[in-house]
Design an enzyme around this catalytic site. Structure first.
Site, PDB file in Angstrom:
ATOM      1  N   VAL A 115      38.922 102.256  67.778  1.00 23.79           N
ATOM      2  CA  VAL A 115      37.946 103.119  67.598  1.00 23.79           C
ATOM      3  C   VAL A 115      37.978 104.561  68.323  1.00 23.79           C
ATOM      4  O   VAL A 115      37.696 105.386  67.818  1.00 23.79           O
ATOM      5  CB  VAL A 115      36.478 102.530  67.848  1.00 23.79           C
ATOM      6  CG1 VAL A 115      36.307 102.220  69.470  1.00 23.79           C
ATOM      7  CG2 VAL A 115      35.364 103.191  67.538  1.00 23.79           C
TER       8      VAL A 115
ATOM      9  N   ASP B 220      30.627  97.240  68.060  1.00 25.61           N
ATOM     10  CA  ASP B 220      30.497  95.934  68.787  1.00 25.61           C
ATOM     11  C   ASP B 220      32.059  95.402  69.666  1.00 25.61           C
ATOM     12  O   ASP B 220      33.086  95.830  68.965  1.00 25.61           O
ATOM     13  CB  ASP B 220      30.048  94.742  67.840  1.00 25.61           C
ATOM     14  CG  ASP B 220      31.039  94.266  66.861  1.00 25.61           C
ATOM     15  OD1 ASP B 220      31.741  93.614  66.993  1.00 25.61           O
ATOM     16  OD2 ASP B 220      31.222  94.922  65.927  1.00 25.61           O
TER      17      ASP B 220
ATOM     18  N   GLY C 113      35.595  95.556  63.795  1.00 21.87           N
ATOM     19  CA  GLY C 113      34.443  95.745  64.509  1.00 21.87           C
ATOM     20  C   GLY C 113      34.760  97.066  65.402  1.00 21.87           C
ATOM     21  O   GLY C 113      35.649  97.702  64.822  1.00 21.87           O
ATOM     22  N   GLU C 114      34.012  97.042  66.500  1.00 21.53           N
ATOM     23  CA  GLU C 114      34.277  98.169  67.315  1.00 21.53           C
ATOM     24  C   GLU C 114      33.565  99.586  66.878  1.00 21.53           C
ATOM     25  O   GLU C 114      33.370 100.464  67.633  1.00 21.53           O
ATOM     26  CB  GLU C 114      35.678  98.551  67.997  1.00 21.53           C
ATOM     27  CG  GLU C 114      36.464  97.554  68.233  1.00 21.53           C
ATOM     28  CD  GLU C 114      38.003  97.866  68.564  1.00 21.53           C
ATOM     29  OE1 GLU C 114      38.178  99.285  68.165  1.00 21.53           O
ATOM     30  OE2 GLU C 114      38.818  97.206  68.920  1.00 21.53           O
ATOM     31  N   GLY C 115      33.136  99.390  65.688  1.00 22.28           N
ATOM     32  CA  GLY C 115      32.628 100.582  64.985  1.00 22.28           C
ATOM     33  C   GLY C 115      33.680 101.242  64.186  1.00 22.28           C
ATOM     34  O   GLY C 115      33.540 102.382  63.431  1.00 22.28           O
TER      35      GLY C 115
END
EC number: 2.4.2.21
Length: 367
Positions: free
Chosen positions: A104, A179, A321-323
């Site tokens: 990210v 997340d 995830g992570e954005g």
């Protein structure tokens, strides 16, 4: 770790004002006056008009301070073998975010976005710079116990709301939620399946890359979590307390408050979109301020997007995830704004418009 008491009144969100429909009409009219056939840029036109209606002006302003907030938290269910990675990875990845070494961070740099990390329930010590809102170490194992206490749930929602306010007050004009938490797709899928009325086997994916045995354990955990969650399906706070977690509750508060603050949001994958389903229950109408960045390979993500009536910008087979999926799509949104803002109109460019009185052009027929 935060211990400030929060009341239920602190998580009652005011009515969400929809993006400006009159500005949307003016943006549509400008799109038709740009030097291109009407509709020829497809969803880029729709996205540009959406941004204009969110900002309340035509043409829209280019985004100058997009911000990604990664909400981190561990989950007790991860100890039950539902992930391919050990829970210790969550705290290690928080340090990696802070060092700028995660996916990210890299993708946000390309998209011109800043990244912030918020530790909500990491099962370990993290940098004090990210742990001011922390409510506990690891949320409970949702297949057999509540994720949080009532007070912890309220504090987590309020923390997410506060983080959104902090970012908007500091000048953020576009928000992304990310997340980080080993095992977090298990409570996320339980929330989505509960709110969409889906059986676990139809909603469960492979998460971090689990094998068949771990997939069966994950299905069983989600089945048991849903059994506990179903009585609370119409109560978003109780649902987060029972089958969510501190990170999911904070994301829900963050997404709801972004809409209250009239700030557009690009949603990420299955965990963030699970929180978005609950945020829409906390603040009805919040979904009008969101666009889906991408489609995760997790089956539950498609279920959640369908429930929110959101069509993702990209489908790249991502599941990190992570954005990361949201920021991968962010350049598309930048481009949509640039088209509506910077393209010349027919009059400005001296280009003739379509001749409505001309005879229709017919295609030559082949033999």
């Amino acid at each position: 770790m935060s211990s400030e008491s929060v009341s239920s009144a602190d998580v009652v969100f005011p009515p969400v004002v929809a993006p400006d429909p009159e500005v949307r009409r003016r943006a549509d009219a400008r799109q038709r006056d740009l030097t291109k056939p009407a509709g020829s840029l497809g969803r880029l036109e729709e996205l540009g008009c959406w941004v204009a209606s969110c900002q309340g002006q035509v043409p829209p302003r280019p985004f100058t301070r997009p911000r990604v907030v990664v909400f981190a938290g561990d989950h007790g269910v991860a100890r039950g073998g539902v992930s391919a990675y050990p829970p210790e990875v969550t705290a290690q990845m928080v340090a990696n975010f802070l060092a700028g070494g995660a996916a990210v961070n890299v993708l946000a740099g390309v998209a011109g976005a800043g990244v912030r990390v918020v530790d909500m329930a990491v099962d370990g010590d993290t940098d004090p710079a990210v742990s001011a809102h922390k409510v506990r170490r690891s949320s409970g194992a949702v297949d057999r116990e509540d994720a949080l206490t009532e007070q912890e749930t309220l504090r987590a929602i309020a923390a997410g709301r506060s983080v959104a306010d902090e970012e908007v007050d500091a000048g953020a004009d576009l928000l992304v939620a990310g997340d980080m938490g080993i095992g977090n797709t298990t409570p996320a899928t339980a929330l989505i399946a509960t709110l969409t009325g889906t059986e676990p086997v139809a909603a469960v994916g492979r998460g971090t890359g689990i094998d068949d045995a771990a997939w069966m354990r994950k299905v069983a955990a989600i089945r048991d979590a849903m059994r506990r969650a179903r009585p609370h399906a119409r109560n978003p706070v109780a649902l987060l307390r029972t089958a969510g977690g501190a990170d999911l509750a904070a994301m829900a508060g963050y997404l709801a408050q972004a809409s209250v603050r009239r700030t557009p949001v690009v949603l990420d994958g299955v965990v963030v979109t699970a929180a978005a389903l609950v945020a829409e229950e906390l603040a009805p109408g919040a979904r009008d301020w969101w666009v889906a960045g991408h489609r995760s390979t997790e089956p539950a993500h498609t279920l959640a997007l369908r429930h929110l009536n959101l069509d993702p910008l990209v489908d790249l087979g991502m599941r990190l995830g992570e954005g990361s999926g949201a920021v991968a799509a962010l350049p598309i949104l930048h481009g949509a704004v640039a088209v509506l803002t910077n393209m010349a109109t027919f009059a400005e460019a001296g280009v003739s418009t379509r001749d409505e009185d001309a005879a229709p052009v017919t295609e030559p027929r082949g033999d």
